[in-house]
Design a protein around this motif. Sequence first.
Motif, mmCIF file in Angstrom:
data_model
loop_
_atom_site.group_PDB
_atom_site.id
_atom_site.type_symbol
_atom_site.label_atom_id
_atom_site.label_comp_id
_atom_site.label_asym_id
_atom_site.label_seq_id
_atom_site.Cartn_x
_atom_site.Cartn_y
_atom_site.Cartn_z
ATOM 1 N N GLU A 120 26.984 -9.953 5.786
ATOM 2 C CA GLU A 120 28.281 -9.911 6.460
ATOM 3 C C GLU A 120 28.880 -8.504 6.393
ATOM 4 N N LEU A 121 28.730 -7.841 5.249
ATOM 5 C CA LEU A 121 29.244 -6.479 5.121
ATOM 6 C C LEU A 121 28.502 -5.521 6.050
ATOM 7 N N CYS A 122 27.183 -5.661 6.116
ATOM 8 C CA CYS A 122 26.405 -4.794 7.000
ATOM 9 C C CYS A 122 26.810 -4.993 8.464
ATOM 10 N N ALA A 123 26.993 -6.247 8.855
ATOM 11 C CA ALA A 123 27.377 -6.521 10.244
ATOM 12 C C ALA A 123 28.765 -5.970 10.557
ATOM 13 N N ALA A 124 29.696 -6.130 9.625
ATOM 14 C CA ALA A 124 31.070 -5.676 9.873
ATOM 15 C C ALA A 124 31.167 -4.156 9.887
ATOM 16 N N ALA A 125 30.475 -3.495 8.957
ATOM 17 C CA ALA A 125 30.605 -2.044 8.818
ATOM 18 C C ALA A 125 29.626 -1.281 9.691
ATOM 19 N N GLY A 126 28.622 -1.965 10.238
ATOM 20 C CA GLY A 126 27.629 -1.280 11.045
ATOM 21 C C GLY A 126 26.701 -0.413 10.213
ATOM 22 N N VAL A 127 26.538 -0.770 8.942
ATOM 23 C CA VAL A 127 25.661 -0.017 8.038
ATOM 24 C C VAL A 127 24.569 -0.978 7.572
ATOM 25 N N PRO A 128 23.332 -0.793 7.979
ATOM 26 C CA PRO A 128 22.294 -1.806 7.701
ATOM 27 C C PRO A 128 21.639 -1.685 6.329
ATOM 28 N N THR A 129 22.065 -0.767 5.492
ATOM 29 C CA THR A 129 21.303 -0.468 4.274
ATOM 30 C C THR A 129 21.822 -1.168 3.021
ATOM 31 N N LEU A 130 22.919 -1.889 3.084
ATOM 32 C CA LEU A 130 23.459 -2.543 1.890
ATOM 33 C C LEU A 130 22.657 -3.808 1.591
ATOM 34 N N SER A 131 22.246 -3.987 0.336
ATOM 35 C CA SER A 131 21.443 -5.151 -0.038
ATOM 36 C C SER A 131 22.203 -6.016 -1.036
ATOM 37 N N ARG A 132 21.645 -7.204 -1.314
ATOM 38 C CA ARG A 132 22.259 -8.098 -2.294
ATOM 39 C C ARG A 132 22.257 -7.481 -3.684
ATOM 40 N N HIS A 133 21.320 -6.542 -3.939
ATOM 41 C CA HIS A 133 21.270 -5.899 -5.250
ATOM 42 C C HIS A 133 22.541 -5.077 -5.504
ATOM 43 N N GLU A 134 23.055 -4.472 -4.455
ATOM 44 C CA GLU A 134 24.295 -3.708 -4.627
ATOM 45 C C GLU A 134 25.470 -4.655 -4.873
ATOM 46 N N ILE A 135 25.489 -5.801 -4.198
ATOM 47 C CA ILE A 135 26.536 -6.794 -4.479
ATOM 48 C C ILE A 135 26.456 -7.229 -5.936
ATOM 49 N N SER A 136 25.242 -7.453 -6.423
ATOM 50 C CA SER A 136 25.060 -7.835 -7.824
ATOM 51 C C SER A 136 25.584 -6.754 -8.758
ATOM 52 N N ARG A 137 25.298 -5.485 -8.456
ATOM 53 C CA ARG A 137 25.782 -4.397 -9.315
ATOM 54 C C ARG A 137 27.299 -4.345 -9.322
ATOM 55 N N TRP A 138 27.923 -4.583 -8.166
ATOM 56 C CA TRP A 138 29.389 -4.593 -8.124
ATOM 57 C C TRP A 138 29.946 -5.738 -8.963
ATOM 58 N N GLU A 139 29.352 -6.912 -8.842
ATOM 59 C CA GLU A 139 29.872 -8.073 -9.563
ATOM 60 C C GLU A 139 29.648 -7.943 -11.068
ATOM 61 N N ARG A 140 28.560 -7.290 -11.465
ATOM 62 C CA ARG A 140 28.325 -7.051 -12.892
ATOM 63 C C ARG A 140 29.045 -5.800 -13.388
ATOM 64 N N GLN A 141 29.656 -5.066 -12.485
ATOM 65 C CA GLN A 141 30.400 -3.840 -12.788
ATOM 66 C C GLN A 141 29.507 -2.743 -13.350
ATOM 67 N N VAL A 142 28.247 -2.800 -12.966
ATOM 68 C CA VAL A 142 27.382 -1.654 -13.229
ATOM 69 C C VAL A 142 27.812 -0.487 -12.343
ATOM 70 N N ARG A 143 28.304 -0.817 -11.158
ATOM 71 C CA ARG A 143 28.885 0.176 -10.253
ATOM 72 C C ARG A 143 30.203 -0.357 -9.710
ATOM 73 N N VAL A 144 31.046 0.541 -9.259
ATOM 74 C CA VAL A 144 32.315 0.175 -8.626
ATOM 75 C C VAL A 144 32.287 0.740 -7.206
ATOM 76 N N PRO A 145 32.477 -0.098 -6.191
ATOM 77 C CA PRO A 145 32.409 0.418 -4.815
ATOM 78 C C PRO A 145 33.519 1.417 -4.539
ATOM 79 N N GLY A 146 33.236 2.329 -3.598
ATOM 80 C CA GLY A 146 34.242 3.302 -3.186
ATOM 81 C C GLY A 146 35.192 2.734 -2.148
ATOM 82 N N ASP A 147 36.075 3.590 -1.672
ATOM 83 C CA ASP A 147 37.117 3.143 -0.740
ATOM 84 C C ASP A 147 36.526 2.559 0.546
ATOM 85 N N PHE A 148 35.412 3.141 1.030
ATOM 86 C CA PHE A 148 34.816 2.645 2.280
ATOM 87 C C PHE A 148 34.457 1.175 2.146
ATOM 88 N N TRP A 149 33.694 0.841 1.106
ATOM 89 C CA TRP A 149 33.265 -0.545 0.952
ATOM 90 C C TRP A 149 34.401 -1.449 0.497
#
Length: 486
Positions: free
Chosen positions: A33-62
């Motif tokens: 859904e994020l890829c479709a909305a933002a027009g960026v095809p490279t985001l994967s479920r692994h990045e969602i997992s990292r955000w939810e585990r707080q291994v990473r924090v998304p920037g303002d764009f995401w």
Amino acid sequence: MTPTPHAGPLLLGPLLTQLRLARGWSQQRTAAELCAAAGVPTLSRHEISRWERQVRVPGDFWLRWLAVVLAAPVALLTDAAARARRLARPPVGPAAGARSRAALLALAQRWLADPRAALLVPAPGRLTASDAPGVGSGRHPGWPSVGAAPPGGPSPRSRPGPAPGVDLAGLRRLDDLAGGVDLAPFGADRLRRVVRALPRSGPAGRRRLLPVLAESAQLAGWLAADAGDLAGGLDAYRLGLRAAAAAGDPALAGHLLGSASHLLAGAGDPQGALLLARTGYAGSRRWASPGLRALLLHRVALAAALGGQPDAARQALGAADRVAGAPEPEREPPWLYWLDGPELAAMTGRALVALGRPRRAEALLDAAREPGRPRRAAIYGGWLARGYLQLGEVELACDVAGVALLDAVRAGSPRAVTQLTEVRRRLAAHRRAPAVRRHSALVTAARPYLPRPAPPAKTGRGPPGRAAQPILAGIRAPTGPASVLA
């Protein structure tokens, strides 16, 4: 009524998890859904997992696109992200410790949302190597493989001390006498044995083993922390929290978070310690015994005092006094056998020193330095020495610190040594005093005999988590409201 320490607003990881699940989406669907909305095809479920585990924090764009896709106010997400960033880089430990800390903080807040419900899992019914540190891989120096020699010694079967099969109660009581450097390999070995027993157990066996797994993880985390292994301790506590939730035991889950809070407080991270202590208390107090409630309130008090929040610390100390009264060990869970009146009094003294009120703390801390408990004597002796320094009693501080130093050697506890290192740092302002010179000479003489912290975990090659494969394939979480194995 005892006030509930406020656990604070959600961090971004748990908030994203709640918003995603409210829409019934998987991490894969959210990424799509994020890829479709933002027009960026490279985001994967692994990045969602990292955000939810707080291994990473998304920037303002995401963050802006997350607000659109999840139908949430962007201000809510940006505020949660700001809190996550403030907690993302603690003043403690290597990168591995920071990742373990972030994962535990996120999991704790997910548990707080409903302490009796299932924790959310990326792969239902499975434990991964990242959740059970060192199991299977043997890569972490603090988590030796079953049957392997503990670091720096012969095999557990030939080394003097506890055998790998020692019962949990016996290992707990050995912890009263020996330090984490000696005992951490045995605690880790026991934890690994319980984890590996799960695949061979049916539903009834899993129900029996889950509380054992949670208690084993708590003790293994405590021993790793005492050995100076920050990441190993936090990872063990995270595994224990999952097991305690799966077993339907919010009280034990709260104790695990309180233990992790104590670890972070001693490692110089009062902010993370306060969040974990408040979360543990808020989530478990309905089911906790009086002694456990008092202990968790003391964890809150110490973290608040160290973090510069004196009003919160005093409030928690007052609440602990009202809750505990005279502790009755026979009415407490077996894992709190050590909690008694003198221990709680010493905890009060420690918090008073952290609050800058050493005169009231003196008698409380002095009484805790009893013979036969060298680590306890070393740790509370260090706090007593700090109190004397606050009073300007430099010679008394050096005398007490010297006795505590010898107790630290007897205990084999790097945690006790860390406490005394802080005393030496504060003595530097009085370096010309004869008592300080004598103490410095004693430290120099004792240095070869002081226990050293466990080496940091090796991160291996490649991105974190890529090598983590399921290690207990086929183990399904127990059904019902307490299911949470992953």
